[in-house]
Motif scaffolding. Structure first.
Motif, PDB file in Angstrom:
ATOM      1  N   CYS A   1     -71.405 -46.604  -6.596  1.00  0.00           N
ATOM      2  CA  CYS A   1     -70.802 -47.895  -6.275  1.00  0.00           C
ATOM      3  C   CYS A   1     -69.473 -48.128  -6.986  1.00  0.00           C
ATOM      4  O   CYS A   1     -68.788 -49.112  -6.731  1.00  0.00           O
TER       5      CYS A   1
ATOM      6  N   SER B   1     -72.047 -52.486  -1.024  1.00  0.00           N
ATOM      7  CA  SER B   1     -73.038 -53.097  -1.892  1.00  0.00           C
ATOM      8  C   SER B   1     -72.877 -54.622  -1.926  1.00  0.00           C
ATOM      9  O   SER B   1     -73.864 -55.358  -1.883  1.00  0.00           O
TER      10      SER B   1
ATOM     11  N   GLU C   1     -71.780 -56.364   0.445  1.00  0.00           N
ATOM     12  CA  GLU C   1     -72.224 -56.840   1.753  1.00  0.00           C
ATOM     13  C   GLU C   1     -73.748 -56.848   1.887  1.00  0.00           C
ATOM     14  O   GLU C   1     -74.293 -57.285   2.891  1.00  0.00           O
ATOM     15  N   GLY C   2     -74.430 -56.313   0.871  1.00  0.00           N
ATOM     16  CA  GLY C   2     -75.892 -56.324   0.897  1.00  0.00           C
ATOM     17  C   GLY C   2     -76.496 -55.058   1.487  1.00  0.00           C
ATOM     18  O   GLY C   2     -77.632 -55.062   1.958  1.00  0.00           O
ATOM     19  N   ASN C   3     -75.731 -53.978   1.453  1.00  0.00           N
ATOM     20  CA  ASN C   3     -76.234 -52.707   1.968  1.00  0.00           C
ATOM     21  C   ASN C   3     -76.410 -51.700   0.842  1.00  0.00           C
ATOM     22  O   ASN C   3     -76.025 -51.956  -0.286  1.00  0.00           O
ATOM     23  N   ILE C   4     -76.943 -50.530   1.178  1.00  0.00           N
ATOM     24  CA  ILE C   4     -76.981 -49.470   0.190  1.00  0.00           C
ATOM     25  C   ILE C   4     -75.554 -48.982  -0.033  1.00  0.00           C
ATOM     26  O   ILE C   4     -74.707 -49.077   0.858  1.00  0.00           O
ATOM     27  N   GLY C   5     -75.290 -48.497  -1.248  1.00  0.00           N
ATOM     28  CA  GLY C   5     -73.921 -48.154  -1.612  1.00  0.00           C
ATOM     29  C   GLY C   5     -73.471 -46.803  -1.107  1.00  0.00           C
ATOM     30  O   GLY C   5     -73.169 -45.924  -1.908  1.00  0.00           O
ATOM     31  N   GLU C   6     -73.403 -46.659   0.196  1.00  0.00           N
ATOM     32  CA  GLU C   6     -72.871 -45.404   0.743  1.00  0.00           C
ATOM     33  C   GLU C   6     -71.392 -45.576   1.030  1.00  0.00           C
ATOM     34  O   GLU C   6     -70.990 -46.573   1.629  1.00  0.00           O
TER      35      GLU C   6
ATOM     36  N   CYS D   1     -75.079 -40.029  -3.410  1.00  0.00           N
ATOM     37  CA  CYS D   1     -75.828 -40.876  -2.482  1.00  0.00           C
ATOM     38  C   CYS D   1     -76.495 -40.032  -1.412  1.00  0.00           C
ATOM     39  O   CYS D   1     -77.393 -40.478  -0.728  1.00  0.00           O
TER      40      CYS D   1
ATOM     41  N   PHE E   1     -82.849 -47.469  -2.881  1.00  0.00           N
ATOM     42  CA  PHE E   1     -81.569 -46.802  -3.191  1.00  0.00           C
ATOM     43  C   PHE E   1     -81.126 -47.081  -4.615  1.00  0.00           C
ATOM     44  O   PHE E   1     -80.699 -46.192  -5.339  1.00  0.00           O
ATOM     45  N   TYR E   2     -81.217 -48.331  -5.029  1.00  0.00           N
ATOM     46  CA  TYR E   2     -80.699 -48.730  -6.342  1.00  0.00           C
ATOM     47  C   TYR E   2     -81.758 -48.526  -7.420  1.00  0.00           C
ATOM     48  O   TYR E   2     -82.932 -48.815  -7.216  1.00  0.00           O
TER      49      TYR E   2
END
Lengths: 621, 151
Positions: free
Chosen positions: A304, A313, A315-320, A475, B59-60
């Motif tokens: 991230c 992240s 935006e509330g998503n996984i940090g890809e 990731c 994921f986190y």
């Protein structure tokens, strides 16, 4: 705290704050930075509080917990102003003496000041300590002076003066021009020109834009952003407000990692104060400019730190991460134009505008302007935070400010730029440090971590360490990074456990090239650096592991044999108690012996041996 | 499901999909893990698919789908801590607690974790128990520190 409604009101309020302060007033400034906090600085500050009360000095002496004082190796640090007496390694027991001798008596507790390790000469005042000489603090300059939880402290030192200048005397265009002329490059590591980034974003049409502060400092060995967020949070805010005005943003985000709870707390407090005071929100100081900031917490993902992953992240998503272009400046948070800069970059902005871009550009080298904060750690005497003009040499940083290598050992390498950086050997000690020169020798600036290594560090193990870190943190979205790291780690594990083959070295180089060319984001693209630089500069260490099955630095445990020197063993049995497999035994009150068949080479016997480990409990290859 | 507790968390948000991570962080902070029923409710309330809630939750690193212990032990494995013996510190913790990193002791007293860098590199090796730092750690201090927290 009043609500500030206009520029004149701000000026008047600042005047009042200053008028209430007496420059001659005695101040006790206890460091609560990342280095001193774990050494018990909270308790030391508490002890001062009690002592001041006891001696009836309350109200006469100002006590503050401040940000980092820099020289972390000698924590807990206490600074007495206005005399600038710098005390170090202060413990609870020292507090009554400091109060009695210095605050009541006006003297100096000599045993608590810095002493030159060679001549033994004391350096009582901060300016006499070699660590601080040769530094040029801009970003760090207020850290040992202000209470990070007090907006008044920031205002008293001229804080938010730049904001006033920008909102009422400059156009957004002029602000961008000033940042461009200053030559400021992104302090997060990539070194992109900040002014150019801002201009790109401003040029995109549209009403809704964002600014983001990247406070996701995850590089192992770097803590400058943490120190700034915890020690001078309003400087970050002021920089962001100026940036938002320049590009036309109305909303900002600060993304902080949750491993830094104090930074989260201090920034949230600062945002709250600025909002109540009227420096954030609608129609700031009646200028017609609206801007507010939200704090967004990371949840433990190194990737991230990559700007596109960070945006995902928030935006509330996984940090890809996402492929670039489009760059965030064109299409970022919620697909809108977004300027994302690192903590140190934002903290530089107020001073650049305040002192003028030409002044800033006069510092540093031709292509890297200004100063850079480094966290100097590892095998160096004066570990801590240093801020020097770009172009200062590694030798000056490590040997002059850092005070050289402890224990009379030899310098081996310095690792810069975190897992994306590389190991620089001693033939480059006179390298002037800037973005381009570091790149030329195969490393990068990164966020400014600088880890010094001596002969007790194994460079193959260091490469393995970084690859294993990145393997954990990748990731997994793109194949070169996901699979490349898996293969590199597997090979490095083989080499460090004595299973290495000659052809492994060429294979690693091939994997590294593929990863650098084909990975999606910076994490994968730069992951090769630690391997490539160690292969280039320390190839003989790889060869020793592969060919001779030896680890010259005595680090890689499968290649070591732990034995007890019978001459030196005092039969204290500390190792016997610690050994998890019961491999150590011997007759009472006599030298002990390690059963090599049982030994799992965990090294804990070596760790707990009370005596000089080199002679008494040996690990040898 | 503790409806009141969840409601008080959700009431602080406006119900947008971008509130997902902060909501999960609050649940994790209060419950010390992410219970299934709560995750379902969150998905509905902010209108995101349950699969996305789970992809974020897994994921986190700070999130856990299984309950964590009363005390969080975090051993720093940053570069400086690594060079100064962080790995051996971790192994010592592992053998004293009888669990690997990422797990919780059966009596629910301790959860053991590693962390990439705590930012206190000058005092390496460093570990944290809950919010308290332990600087310049050596493995002989491990049993004493664990004893302090054990009930």
């Amino acid at each position: 705290m009043p609500k500030i409604e206009s520029v004149d009101h701000l000026t008047e309020y600042r005047r009042q704050v200053r008028a209430r302060r007496d420059p001659k007033q005695q101040q006790v400034l206890v460091c609560s930075g990342p280095g001193c906090l774990p050494m018990g600085s909270t308790e030391v500050a508490q002890a001062f509080q009690e002592q001041l009360q006891e001696k009836g000095l309350q109200g006469k002496v100002v006590l503050k917990s401040t940000g980092c004082h820099g020289l972390c190796a000698h924590g807990v640090r206490v600074l007495l102003r206005p005399q600038e007496i710098a005390y170090q390694k202060v413990t609870l027991e020292d507090v009554p003496e400091i109060v009695e001798t210095s605050l009541v008596g006006g003297g100096v507790v000599e045993r608590l000041v810095y002493h030159d390790p060679v001549s033994g000469q004391p350096a009582v005042h901060k300016s006499e300590v070699p660590f601080y000489q040769g530094q040029k603090p801009l970003v760090l300059r207020k850290l040992d002076e202000i209470d990070p939880e007090s907006l008044d402290d920031y205002l008293a030192l001229g804080g938010y003066r730049t904001l006033r200048k920008v909102l009422f005397k400059m156009t957004p265009e002029e602000v961008i021009e000033a940042v461009e002329r200053s030559g400021l490059r992104g302090r997060g590591g990539a070194g992109f020109l900040t002014g150019r980034k801002w201009r790109l974003c401003r040029q995109v049409p549209g009403e809704l834009k964002f600014v983001i502060c990247n406070g996701d400092e995850g590089d192992p060995g770097a803590f400058m952003d943490r120190a700034v967020m915890e020690g001078d949070p309003h400087a970050v805010l002021e920089g962001m407000i100026v940036g938002a005005f320049a590009i036309g943003a109305r909303q900002g985000y600060i993304y902080v990692r949750h491993e830094y709870p104090l930074a989260v707390k201090r920034l949230s407090q600062a945002v709250e104060q600025a909002r109540e005071f009227g420096l954030l929100g609608t129609n700031i100081l009646r200028s017609g400019f609206d801007f507010d900031i939200k704090i967004s917490q990371g949840s433990g993902a190194f990737v991230c730190g990559e700007e596109t992953a960070l945006i995902a992240s928030i935006e509330g998503n996984i940090g890809e991460p996402m492929p670039r272009p489009p760059y965030p400046a064109q299409q970022g948070l919620f697909d809108l134009p977004t300027v994302i800069n690192n903590v140190e970059t934002w903290a530089n902005v107020p001073e650049i505008i305040n002192m003028g871009p030409e002044w800033f550009a006069s510092l540093g080298t031709e292509k890297s302007k200004g100063t850079k904060v480094f966290s100097l750690v590892g095998a160096v005497n004066h570990t801590g935070l240093v801020e020097v003009p770009m172009g200062t040499t590694l030798r000056q940083i490590i040997f002059e400010l850092g005070g050289g290598i402890p224990g009379g050992r030899e310098f081996k390498a310095v690792q810069t730029g975190g897992p994306s950086g590389g190991c620089i050997p001693k033939q480059f000690l006179d390298l002037p440090v800037d973005y381009d020169s570091l790149q030329e020798v195969g490393s990068i600036m990164g966020s400014g971590g600088m880890i010094v290594m001596d002969t007790t560090s194994c460079m193959v193990d260091v490469a393995r360490y970084f690859i294993s870190f990145l393997f954990e943190e990748s990731c997994g979205k793109c194949t070169p990074c996901r699979e490349g790291l898996r293969q590199l780690l597997s090979i490095l594990n083989d080499i460090t456990s004595g299973q290495g083959k000659e052809e492994h070295l060429a294979l690693m180089e091939e994997i590294c090239t593929t990863m650098a060319n084909a990975s999606l984001c910076g994490l994968g693209q730069s992951a090769a650096n630690p391997v490539l630089t160690t292969l280039k500069y320390f190839r003989e260490e790889y060869e020793a592991h592969i060919r001779d099955k030896k680890c010259p630095a005595l680090v890689c445990r499968p290649l070591l044999t732990y034995t007890i020197d019978p001459e030196a063993c005092t039969a204290c049995l500390a190792c016997v108690r610690e050994c998890p497999v019961g491999a150590i035994s011997g007759p009472k009150k006599e030298a002990q012996h390690i059963d090599q068949d049982l030994c799992i080479k965990c090294g804990r016997c070596h760790d707990v041996c009370q005596f000089d480990a080199d002679t008494k409990l040996r690990s040898k290859s | 499901m503790d409806v009141e507790r969840l409601e008080s968390i959700l009431s602080r948000y406006e119900g947008y999909p971008q509130d997902l991570i902060p909501i999960l962080q609050e649940i994790q902070d209060q419950y010390h893990y992410l219970p299934k029923d709560e995750l379902k409710e969150v998905a509905q309330r902010i209108n995101v698919p349950l699969t996305r809630v789970y992809s974020v939750a897994t994921f986190y690193k700070m999130f856990s789908l299984t309950p964590k212990g009363r005390h969080q032990l975090r051993v720093c494995l940053g570069t400086t801590c690594h060079l100064k013996g962080g790995q051996r510190l971790l192994e010592s913790m592992t053998s004293h607690l009888g669990i690997e990193p990422g797990y919780t002791t059966p009596d629910m007293q301790f959860s053991l974790e590693t962390v990439g860098c705590l930012g206190s590199c000058a005092q390496a090796p460093v570990m944290m128990v809950d919010d308290k730092y332990y600087a310049r750690m050596t493995i002989d201090k491990v049993p004493k520190i664990l004893k302090l927290y054990k009930e």
